[in-house]
Design a protein around this motif. Structure first.
Motif, PDB file in Angstrom:
ATOM      1  N   SER A   1       0.835  -1.206   0.000  1.00 32.59           N
ATOM      2  CA  SER A   1       0.000   0.000   0.000  1.00 32.59           C
ATOM      3  C   SER A   1       0.865   1.249   0.000  1.00 32.59           C
ATOM      4  CB  SER A   1      -0.926   0.010   1.216  1.00 32.59           C
ATOM      5  OG  SER A   1      -1.818  -1.074   1.166  1.00 32.59           O
ATOM      6  N   VAL A   2       1.905   1.250   0.809  1.00 36.46           N
ATOM      7  CA  VAL A   2       2.831   2.390   0.831  1.00 36.46           C
ATOM      8  C   VAL A   2       3.546   2.509  -0.512  1.00 36.46           C
ATOM      9  CG1 VAL A   2       4.968   3.253   1.890  1.00 36.46           C
ATOM     10  CG2 VAL A   2       3.123   2.390   3.326  1.00 36.46           C
ATOM     11  N   ALA A   3       3.938   1.380  -1.085  1.00 38.36           N
ATOM     12  CA  ALA A   3       4.599   1.407  -2.393  1.00 38.36           C
ATOM     13  C   ALA A   3       3.652   1.935  -3.470  1.00 38.36           C
ATOM     14  CB  ALA A   3       5.099   0.010  -2.765  1.00 38.36           C
ATOM     15  N   ALA A   4       2.374   1.573  -3.399  1.00 38.00           N
ATOM     16  CA  ALA A   4       1.399   2.073  -4.368  1.00 38.00           C
ATOM     17  C   ALA A   4       1.176   3.570  -4.204  1.00 38.00           C
ATOM     18  CB  ALA A   4       0.079   1.318  -4.231  1.00 38.00           C
ATOM     19  N   VAL A   5       1.182   4.049  -2.971  1.00 37.94           N
ATOM     20  CA  VAL A   5       1.035   5.494  -2.735  1.00 37.94           C
ATOM     21  C   VAL A   5       2.258   6.232  -3.295  1.00 37.94           C
ATOM     22  CG1 VAL A   5       0.990   7.265  -0.927  1.00 37.94           C
ATOM     23  CG2 VAL A   5      -0.529   5.295  -0.784  1.00 37.94           C
ATOM     24  N   LEU A   6       3.457   5.673  -3.096  1.00 42.84           N
ATOM     25  CA  LEU A   6       4.658   6.285  -3.686  1.00 42.84           C
ATOM     26  C   LEU A   6       4.576   6.291  -5.208  1.00 42.84           C
ATOM     27  CD1 LEU A   6       7.549   4.839  -1.485  1.00 42.84           C
ATOM     28  CD2 LEU A   6       6.531   7.112  -1.396  1.00 42.84           C
ATOM     29  N   GLY A   7       4.053   5.212  -5.774  1.00 44.46           N
ATOM     30  CA  GLY A   7       3.857   5.161  -7.219  1.00 44.46           C
ATOM     31  C   GLY A   7       2.867   6.198  -7.697  1.00 44.46           C
ATOM     32  N   LEU A   8       1.790   6.384  -6.944  1.00 44.70           N
ATOM     33  CA  LEU A   8       0.799   7.398  -7.298  1.00 44.70           C
ATOM     34  C   LEU A   8       1.404   8.797  -7.224  1.00 44.70           C
ATOM     35  CD1 LEU A   8      -2.144   8.008  -8.049  1.00 44.70           C
ATOM     36  CD2 LEU A   8      -2.641   8.098  -5.601  1.00 44.70           C
TER      37      LEU A   8
ATOM     38  N   ILE B   1      10.413  16.288 -11.669  1.00 39.85           N
ATOM     39  CA  ILE B   1      11.055  15.278 -12.508  1.00 39.85           C
ATOM     40  C   ILE B   1      11.891  14.335 -11.646  1.00 39.85           C
ATOM     41  CG2 ILE B   1      12.781  14.907 -14.301  1.00 39.85           C
ATOM     42  CD1 ILE B   1      11.802  17.515 -15.600  1.00 39.85           C
ATOM     43  N   ILE B   2      12.685  14.904 -10.763  1.00 38.44           N
ATOM     44  CA  ILE B   2      13.520  14.089  -9.886  1.00 38.44           C
ATOM     45  C   ILE B   2      12.651  13.227  -8.973  1.00 38.44           C
ATOM     46  CG2 ILE B   2      15.173  14.190  -7.979  1.00 38.44           C
ATOM     47  CD1 ILE B   2      16.344  16.690  -9.368  1.00 38.44           C
ATOM     48  N   GLY B   3      11.570  13.808  -8.454  1.00 37.56           N
ATOM     49  CA  GLY B   3      10.655  13.039  -7.611  1.00 37.56           C
ATOM     50  C   GLY B   3      10.056  11.854  -8.342  1.00 37.56           C
ATOM     51  N   ALA B   4       9.632  12.069  -9.580  1.00 37.33           N
ATOM     52  CA  ALA B   4       9.053  10.976 -10.363  1.00 37.33           C
ATOM     53  C   ALA B   4      10.096   9.923 -10.690  1.00 37.33           C
ATOM     54  CB  ALA B   4       8.439  11.531 -11.644  1.00 37.33           C
ATOM     55  N   LEU B   5      11.324  10.358 -11.000  1.00 36.55           N
ATOM     56  CA  LEU B   5      12.374   9.412 -11.366  1.00 36.55           C
ATOM     57  C   LEU B   5      12.962   8.672 -10.175  1.00 36.55           C
ATOM     58  CD1 LEU B   5      14.239  11.379 -14.168  1.00 36.55           C
ATOM     59  CD2 LEU B   5      12.701   9.420 -14.410  1.00 36.55           C
ATOM     60  N   VAL B   6      12.743   9.165  -8.977  1.00 39.36           N
ATOM     61  CA  VAL B   6      13.220   8.464  -7.777  1.00 39.36           C
ATOM     62  C   VAL B   6      12.113   7.580  -7.201  1.00 39.36           C
ATOM     63  CG1 VAL B   6      13.977   8.808  -5.385  1.00 39.36           C
ATOM     64  CG2 VAL B   6      14.996  10.142  -7.207  1.00 39.36           C
ATOM     65  N   LEU B   7      10.921   8.139  -7.032  1.00 39.23           N
ATOM     66  CA  LEU B   7       9.839   7.388  -6.398  1.00 39.23           C
ATOM     67  C   LEU B   7       9.265   6.299  -7.289  1.00 39.23           C
ATOM     68  CD1 LEU B   7       7.875  10.244  -4.595  1.00 39.23           C
ATOM     69  CD2 LEU B   7       9.503   8.630  -3.625  1.00 39.23           C
ATOM     70  N   GLY B   8       9.271   6.507  -8.604  1.00 39.83           N
ATOM     71  CA  GLY B   8       8.728   5.506  -9.518  1.00 39.83           C
ATOM     72  C   GLY B   8       9.458   4.174  -9.455  1.00 39.83           C
ATOM     73  N   PRO B   9      10.777   4.167  -9.635  1.00 38.89           N
ATOM     74  CA  PRO B   9      11.495   2.890  -9.545  1.00 38.89           C
ATOM     75  C   PRO B   9      11.430   2.254  -8.157  1.00 38.89           C
ATOM     76  CG  PRO B   9      12.830   4.483 -10.705  1.00 38.89           C
ATOM     77  CD  PRO B   9      11.640   5.227 -10.163  1.00 38.89           C
TER      78      PRO B   9
ATOM     79  N   LEU C   1       1.925   1.627 -11.267  1.00 39.18           N
ATOM     80  CA  LEU C   1       2.035   3.068 -11.026  1.00 39.18           C
ATOM     81  C   LEU C   1       3.492   3.520 -11.027  1.00 39.18           C
ATOM     82  CD1 LEU C   1      -0.671   3.587  -8.267  1.00 39.18           C
ATOM     83  CD2 LEU C   1      -0.785   4.305 -10.647  1.00 39.18           C
ATOM     84  N   GLY C   2       4.396   2.704 -10.495  1.00 39.30           N
ATOM     85  CA  GLY C   2       5.815   3.054 -10.501  1.00 39.30           C
ATOM     86  C   GLY C   2       6.376   3.141 -11.903  1.00 39.30           C
ATOM     87  N   LEU C   3       5.983   2.191 -12.759  1.00 35.82           N
ATOM     88  CA  LEU C   3       6.458   2.236 -14.144  1.00 35.82           C
ATOM     89  C   LEU C   3       5.889   3.433 -14.895  1.00 35.82           C
ATOM     90  CD1 LEU C   3       6.333  -1.542 -15.108  1.00 35.82           C
ATOM     91  CD2 LEU C   3       8.346  -0.149 -14.609  1.00 35.82           C
ATOM     92  N   ILE C   4       4.618   3.728 -14.697  1.00 34.64           N
ATOM     93  CA  ILE C   4       4.009   4.893 -15.350  1.00 34.64           C
ATOM     94  C   ILE C   4       4.674   6.176 -14.875  1.00 34.64           C
ATOM     95  CG2 ILE C   4       1.888   6.251 -15.563  1.00 34.64           C
ATOM     96  CD1 ILE C   4       0.345   3.589 -15.489  1.00 34.64           C
ATOM     97  N   GLY C   5       4.898   6.298 -13.565  1.00 36.11           N
ATOM     98  CA  GLY C   5       5.558   7.492 -13.031  1.00 36.11           C
ATOM     99  C   GLY C   5       6.969   7.661 -13.558  1.00 36.11           C
ATOM    100  N   THR C   6       7.697   6.551 -13.686  1.00 39.28           N
ATOM    101  CA  THR C   6       9.055   6.609 -14.220  1.00 39.28           C
ATOM    102  C   THR C   6       9.049   7.043 -15.679  1.00 39.28           C
ATOM    103  OG1 THR C   6       9.725   4.857 -12.704  1.00 39.28           O
ATOM    104  CG2 THR C   6      11.170   5.279 -14.580  1.00 39.28           C
ATOM    105  N   ILE C   7       8.125   6.502 -16.449  1.00 38.59           N
ATOM    106  CA  ILE C   7       8.035   6.870 -17.872  1.00 38.59           C
ATOM    107  C   ILE C   7       7.665   8.342 -18.027  1.00 38.59           C
ATOM    108  CG2 ILE C   7       6.680   6.492 -19.972  1.00 38.59           C
ATOM    109  CD1 ILE C   7       6.612   3.501 -19.134  1.00 38.59           C
ATOM    110  N   LEU C   8       6.696   8.820 -17.239  1.00 32.81           N
ATOM    111  CA  LEU C   8       6.317  10.233 -17.312  1.00 32.81           C
ATOM    112  C   LEU C   8       7.479  11.136 -16.907  1.00 32.81           C
ATOM    113  CD1 LEU C   8       2.688  10.183 -15.886  1.00 32.81           C
ATOM    114  CD2 LEU C   8       3.390  10.540 -18.251  1.00 32.81           C
ATOM    115  N   GLY C   9       8.213  10.743 -15.871  1.00 29.61           N
ATOM    116  CA  GLY C   9       9.376  11.528 -15.455  1.00 29.61           C
ATOM    117  C   GLY C   9      10.458  11.563 -16.514  1.00 29.61           C
ATOM    118  N   ALA C  10      10.690  10.425 -17.166  1.00 27.55           N
ATOM    119  CA  ALA C  10      11.707  10.382 -18.231  1.00 27.55           C
ATOM    120  C   ALA C  10      11.284  11.222 -19.432  1.00 27.55           C
ATOM    121  CB  ALA C  10      11.943   8.930 -18.657  1.00 27.55           C
TER     122      ALA C  10
END
Length: 129
Positions: A31-38, A61-69, A101-110
């Motif tokens: 649940s915490v990991a999903a919230v970080l992904g969101l 950008i940095i937040g998305a690229l750190v929290l997503g992975p 959500l982590g993969l989507i966030g990483t892609i959006l950040g990239a």
């Protein structure tokens, strides 16, 4: 009836009432990991929307690229180690959401990072009027 008997009876009653709704480690971690992904999806989306303006959105950008992975890795590890399937209370659904959500966030950040670098390069090569 002693005090110990009463406390044991009340503890048994509480566990029966909250039997299926207890939030343990099996559900908390994904649940915490999903919230970080969101959070990474939101940060990456906002950074992507505002990436056309030079010099803005670096923190997002940095937040998305750190929290997503982090979200994708923690969710993947938890999903690989979860015993049972969906609906067993082991947090498998949360782990799947965390990975997605982590993969989507990483892609959006990239994408936002690539767009902001392209915009910064384009702004620097324009002649001054």
């Amino acid at each position: 009836m002693s005090v110990l008997d009463l406390s044991a009876a009340s503890a048994t009653h509480i566990s029966v009432v909250a039997g299926g709704y207890e939030l343990g480690v099996g559900r908390t971690v994904p649940s915490v990991a999903a919230v970080l992904g969101l959070i990474s999806v939101i940060a990456g989306g906002l950074a992507l929307v505002r990436s056309r303006r030079p010099g803005t959105g670096r923190v997002r950008i940095i937040g998305a690229l750190v929290l997503g992975p982090i979200s994708a890795i923690v969710g993947g590890l938890h999903g690989a180690n979860a015993a049972g399937g969906l609906g067993t209370g082991n947090g498998l659904a949360g782990a799947v959401f965390a990975v997605v959500l982590g993969l989507i966030g990483t892609i959006l950040g990239a994408l936002a990072l690539a767009r902001s670098r392209w915009t910064d390069r384009g702004a620097g090569s324009m002649p001054a009027s």
